[in-house]
Design an enzyme around this catalytic site. Sequence first.
Site, PDB file in Angstrom:
ATOM      1  N   HIS A 157       0.871  -1.181   0.000  1.00 57.57           N
ATOM      2  CA  HIS A 157       0.000   0.000   0.000  1.00 57.57           C
ATOM      3  C   HIS A 157       0.905   1.227   0.000  1.00 57.57           C
ATOM      4  O   HIS A 157       2.147   1.100  -0.058  1.00 57.57           O
ATOM      5  CB  HIS A 157      -0.946  -0.035   1.198  1.00 57.57           C
ATOM      6  N   HIS A 180       4.045   1.337   2.293  1.00 56.72           N
ATOM      7  CA  HIS A 180       5.239   0.656   1.780  1.00 56.72           C
ATOM      8  C   HIS A 180       5.911   1.503   0.705  1.00 56.72           C
ATOM      9  O   HIS A 180       7.140   1.618   0.657  1.00 56.72           O
ATOM     10  CB  HIS A 180       4.868  -0.685   1.147  1.00 56.72           C
TER      11      HIS A 180
HETATM   12  P1  AMP Z   1       5.108  -5.287   6.334  1.00 58.15           P
HETATM   13  O1  AMP Z   1       4.932  -5.640   4.898  1.00 58.15           O
HETATM   14  O2  AMP Z   1       3.837  -5.140   7.079  1.00 58.15           O
HETATM   15  O3  AMP Z   1       6.119  -6.160   7.024  1.00 58.15           O
HETATM   16  O4  AMP Z   1       5.741  -3.838   6.346  1.00 58.15           O
HETATM   17  C1  AMP Z   1       6.929  -3.565   5.675  1.00 58.15           C
HETATM   18  C2  AMP Z   1       7.428  -2.221   6.102  1.00 58.15           C
HETATM   19  O5  AMP Z   1       6.453  -1.229   5.780  1.00 58.15           O
HETATM   20  C3  AMP Z   1       7.669  -2.135   7.615  1.00 58.15           C
HETATM   21  O6  AMP Z   1       8.884  -1.441   7.842  1.00 58.15           O
HETATM   22  C4  AMP Z   1       6.465  -1.369   8.089  1.00 58.15           C
HETATM   23  O7  AMP Z   1       6.704  -0.644   9.281  1.00 58.15           O
HETATM   24  C5  AMP Z   1       6.219  -0.434   6.922  1.00 58.15           C
HETATM   25  N1  AMP Z   1       4.831   0.058   6.942  1.00 58.15           N
HETATM   26  C6  AMP Z   1       3.718  -0.688   7.108  1.00 58.15           C
HETATM   27  N2  AMP Z   1       2.631   0.113   7.146  1.00 58.15           N
HETATM   28  C7  AMP Z   1       3.068   1.380   7.003  1.00 58.15           C
HETATM   29  C8  AMP Z   1       2.429   2.652   6.981  1.00 58.15           C
HETATM   30  N3  AMP Z   1       1.110   2.777   7.120  1.00 58.15           N
HETATM   31  N4  AMP Z   1       3.195   3.755   6.812  1.00 58.15           N
HETATM   32  C9  AMP Z   1       4.551   3.649   6.676  1.00 58.15           C
HETATM   33  N5  AMP Z   1       5.212   2.471   6.703  1.00 58.15           N
HETATM   34  C10 AMP Z   1       4.486   1.347   6.868  1.00 58.15           C
END
Ligand code: AMP
Length: 285
Positions: free
Chosen positions: A34, A37
Amino acid sequence: MLVFLQKAQLYPYLDKFRKEGKKIAFVPTMGALHEGHLSLVELARAKAGISVASIFVNPTQFNDPSDLEKYPRPISKDIEKLEKAGCDILYLPEVEDVYASGVEELEVADLNGLDTVLEGKSRPGHFQGVVQVVSRLLDAVRPDYLVMGQKDFQQVQVVRHFLRASSIPTVLEVAPIIREETGLAMSSRNVRLSTEARKRAGDISVVLKELVSRARNGNTRKRLEDATDRLNQNPSFRVDYLGIYSSTTLEEKTHLEPGEEYVVLTAVYVEGVRLLDNMLIPPVE
Ligand code: AMP
């Protein structure tokens, strides 16, 4: 964007850039991308000449097998989004490429207790899994910068500790939380919410904002109790924790020192989906 399925090919390819003196910034993800990311990819591009993202749903950080199974995997859409965001390289491994000797009996890191509080309490072993995968991904990419989101605040502190304790020279860059229009922090899990609950879940950020704005005045404990009750009044909500913590040690605090930074951290189940959010309480003079 080039896609690598194996680190054996990725590593020599990146080495070419390294030898040219180019910097590499790395964004690890589990996919279902999203705008949150993509903002990390944007920061990676601003920091370094070469941006690398990974999509890998890491089995060792899921303590609930049904959560792992249900995790969305819209891979072709993700590739399109990364391409549009200008990402240079995607590392898209299978489990065997990351965990060459399997996922049984993996190493356990000393994370100074950061892994057993808050998220670690409800999800035992989760942060050990995070560190297991981060160390392997860093080995494969050897980035100058590791870009992670403040959204997963405890994860950032755990990884920061791990980098320091392991003397890994990669610089950790933390990107701010990107939110939906209602204020709900974007998450790959939000698609599992009904339309109504997704709208209502915006209340979590409203409550956090109020807590931050009044955190340094008066009775913090009472305010946290009221905020918890307010969220729990919604029948599809169940607050797991909501509190104020040191932004470095994650110790819970009720008395705030002026020169210290704190963070309001929360995990709320909405329709059974675990949602995380946080906001910083900056130090004052
Ligand atoms: P994930 O795919 O959930 O493991 O997230 C991958 C990276 O994206 C991690 O470093 C998360 O902290 C970051 N992330 C997830 N959601 C958000 C968001 N809403 N805003 C900024 N970074 C995010």
